[in-house]
Write a protein that holds these residues in place. Sequence first.
Motif, PDB file in Angstrom:
ATOM      1  N   GLN A  90       3.345  -6.088 -33.993  1.00  0.00           N
ATOM      2  CA  GLN A  90       3.957  -5.150 -34.952  1.00  0.00           C
ATOM      3  C   GLN A  90       3.427  -3.723 -34.808  1.00  0.00           C
ATOM      4  O   GLN A  90       3.991  -2.796 -35.392  1.00  0.00           O
ATOM      5  CB  GLN A  90       3.813  -5.662 -36.395  1.00  0.00           C
ATOM      6  N   ASN A  91       2.367  -3.538 -34.050  1.00  0.00           N
ATOM      7  CA  ASN A  91       1.815  -2.184 -33.881  1.00  0.00           C
ATOM      8  C   ASN A  91       2.220  -1.504 -32.571  1.00  0.00           C
ATOM      9  O   ASN A  91       1.870  -0.349 -32.334  1.00  0.00           O
ATOM     10  CB  ASN A  91       0.282  -2.241 -33.941  1.00  0.00           C
ATOM     11  N   VAL A  92       2.947  -2.230 -31.740  1.00  0.00           N
ATOM     12  CA  VAL A  92       3.192  -1.730 -30.383  1.00  0.00           C
ATOM     13  C   VAL A  92       4.135  -0.518 -30.369  1.00  0.00           C
ATOM     14  O   VAL A  92       3.887   0.473 -29.677  1.00  0.00           O
ATOM     15  CB  VAL A  92       3.733  -2.856 -29.471  1.00  0.00           C
ATOM     16  N   LEU A  93       5.186  -0.580 -31.153  1.00  0.00           N
ATOM     17  CA  LEU A  93       6.179   0.501 -31.147  1.00  0.00           C
ATOM     18  C   LEU A  93       5.529   1.825 -31.560  1.00  0.00           C
ATOM     19  O   LEU A  93       5.671   2.857 -30.892  1.00  0.00           O
ATOM     20  CB  LEU A  93       7.323   0.139 -32.093  1.00  0.00           C
ATOM     21  N   ASN A  94       4.779   1.760 -32.629  1.00  0.00           N
ATOM     22  CA  ASN A  94       4.093   2.943 -33.127  1.00  0.00           C
ATOM     23  C   ASN A  94       3.069   3.469 -32.104  1.00  0.00           C
ATOM     24  O   ASN A  94       2.948   4.677 -31.872  1.00  0.00           O
ATOM     25  CB  ASN A  94       3.422   2.562 -34.443  1.00  0.00           C
ATOM     26  N   PHE A  95       2.378   2.550 -31.483  1.00  0.00           N
ATOM     27  CA  PHE A  95       1.392   2.905 -30.451  1.00  0.00           C
ATOM     28  C   PHE A  95       2.078   3.681 -29.320  1.00  0.00           C
ATOM     29  O   PHE A  95       1.612   4.736 -28.891  1.00  0.00           O
ATOM     30  CB  PHE A  95       0.742   1.627 -29.927  1.00  0.00           C
ATOM     31  N   ILE A  96       3.196   3.181 -28.884  1.00  0.00           N
ATOM     32  CA  ILE A  96       3.904   3.821 -27.774  1.00  0.00           C
ATOM     33  C   ILE A  96       4.410   5.208 -28.173  1.00  0.00           C
ATOM     34  O   ILE A  96       4.353   6.151 -27.394  1.00  0.00           O
ATOM     35  CB  ILE A  96       5.024   2.894 -27.250  1.00  0.00           C
ATOM     36  N   GLU A  97       4.845   5.336 -29.403  1.00  0.00           N
ATOM     37  CA  GLU A  97       5.261   6.672 -29.873  1.00  0.00           C
ATOM     38  C   GLU A  97       4.080   7.641 -29.854  1.00  0.00           C
ATOM     39  O   GLU A  97       4.212   8.797 -29.473  1.00  0.00           O
ATOM     40  CB  GLU A  97       5.889   6.575 -31.263  1.00  0.00           C
ATOM     41  N   GLN A  98       2.921   7.145 -30.217  1.00  0.00           N
ATOM     42  CA  GLN A  98       1.734   8.008 -30.226  1.00  0.00           C
ATOM     43  C   GLN A  98       1.266   8.382 -28.819  1.00  0.00           C
ATOM     44  O   GLN A  98       0.546   9.352 -28.645  1.00  0.00           O
ATOM     45  CB  GLN A  98       0.600   7.326 -30.993  1.00  0.00           C
ATOM     46  N   LEU A  99       1.666   7.587 -27.836  1.00  0.00           N
ATOM     47  CA  LEU A  99       1.270   7.877 -26.454  1.00  0.00           C
ATOM     48  C   LEU A  99       2.034   9.055 -25.861  1.00  0.00           C
ATOM     49  O   LEU A  99       1.664   9.563 -24.805  1.00  0.00           O
ATOM     50  CB  LEU A  99       1.525   6.654 -25.559  1.00  0.00           C
ATOM     51  N   SER A 100       3.105   9.474 -26.529  1.00  0.00           N
ATOM     52  CA  SER A 100       3.990  10.466 -25.910  1.00  0.00           C
ATOM     53  C   SER A 100       3.293  11.803 -25.649  1.00  0.00           C
ATOM     54  O   SER A 100       3.732  12.576 -24.809  1.00  0.00           O
ATOM     55  CB  SER A 100       5.246  10.662 -26.751  1.00  0.00           C
ATOM     56  N   ILE A 101       2.192  12.064 -26.329  1.00  0.00           N
ATOM     57  CA  ILE A 101       1.479  13.327 -26.074  1.00  0.00           C
ATOM     58  C   ILE A 101       0.648  13.271 -24.780  1.00  0.00           C
ATOM     59  O   ILE A 101       0.171  14.305 -24.308  1.00  0.00           O
ATOM     60  CB  ILE A 101       0.541  13.735 -27.243  1.00  0.00           C
ATOM     61  N   TYR A 102       0.495  12.095 -24.222  1.00  0.00           N
ATOM     62  CA  TYR A 102      -0.312  11.961 -22.998  1.00  0.00           C
ATOM     63  C   TYR A 102       0.606  11.914 -21.777  1.00  0.00           C
ATOM     64  O   TYR A 102       1.177  10.885 -21.450  1.00  0.00           O
ATOM     65  CB  TYR A 102      -1.189  10.704 -23.084  1.00  0.00           C
TER      66      TYR A 102
END
Length: 223
Positions: free
Chosen positions: A135-147
Amino acid sequence: MKVEEKGKDIINRIKQAAARSGRTPDEINVVAVTKYVSNERAQEAVEAGFNHLGENRFEGLTEKQASLSGSVKWHFIGSLQSRKVKDVINRIDYLHSLDRLSLAKEINKRAHKTVECFVQVNVSGEVQKHGLAPQNVLNFIEQLSIYDKIKVVGLMTMAPDTEDEQVLRKCFKDLSRLKDEIHRHRYQNAPCTELSMGMSNDYEIAIEEGATFVRIGSALVGE
Ligand SMILES: *Cc1c(COP(=O)(O)O)cnc(C)c1O
């Protein structure tokens, strides 16, 4: 038995598993996991046509890289400590164990080019396993967009250590659904088309459920 013979049997099984699920074997890559074996044994795998190799520690990776010849794609499949990132990240083609933002930040700082990463997911919820809760994966991937050095090519999981086919299948199915869900978002940093799942004991089931990278150690290079 020679790696070549074991390899033929595995390729046959992969073809059959692919056929059972209406897939083509070309979309399935074998990562030969050489972490337990000698340089010579790993070289045998390369000569038998397995040119994706997987290691889970920095020491094993550098030792194999120094000794093997032939064109090899290197996969880092173990959990990666942030302090090791600078040593490892520019030596590999794929990282299978991206599981936290602090790691992503360090990769972004140290990598000289874009790194193809799998986000590791703990589908089964076992406490001793690495990886994000589904359940945390989608949010995690969105947060990766700055890298900008991180490209999420897909998701990875380790199935529970069981012979219960239904349990294994459900784990792989859940990861496949999650991959599809993320893929549908068309994130620029996360095409998320690949599934790294299945090992020596369960790769056929993983393929039936959509695996595109199977990580096979003992069944391929084991003595
Ligand atoms: C060791 C390992 C494998 C391969 O395991 P086998 O059961 O020997 O095929 C696959 N994936 C990861 C993450 C591993 O650590």
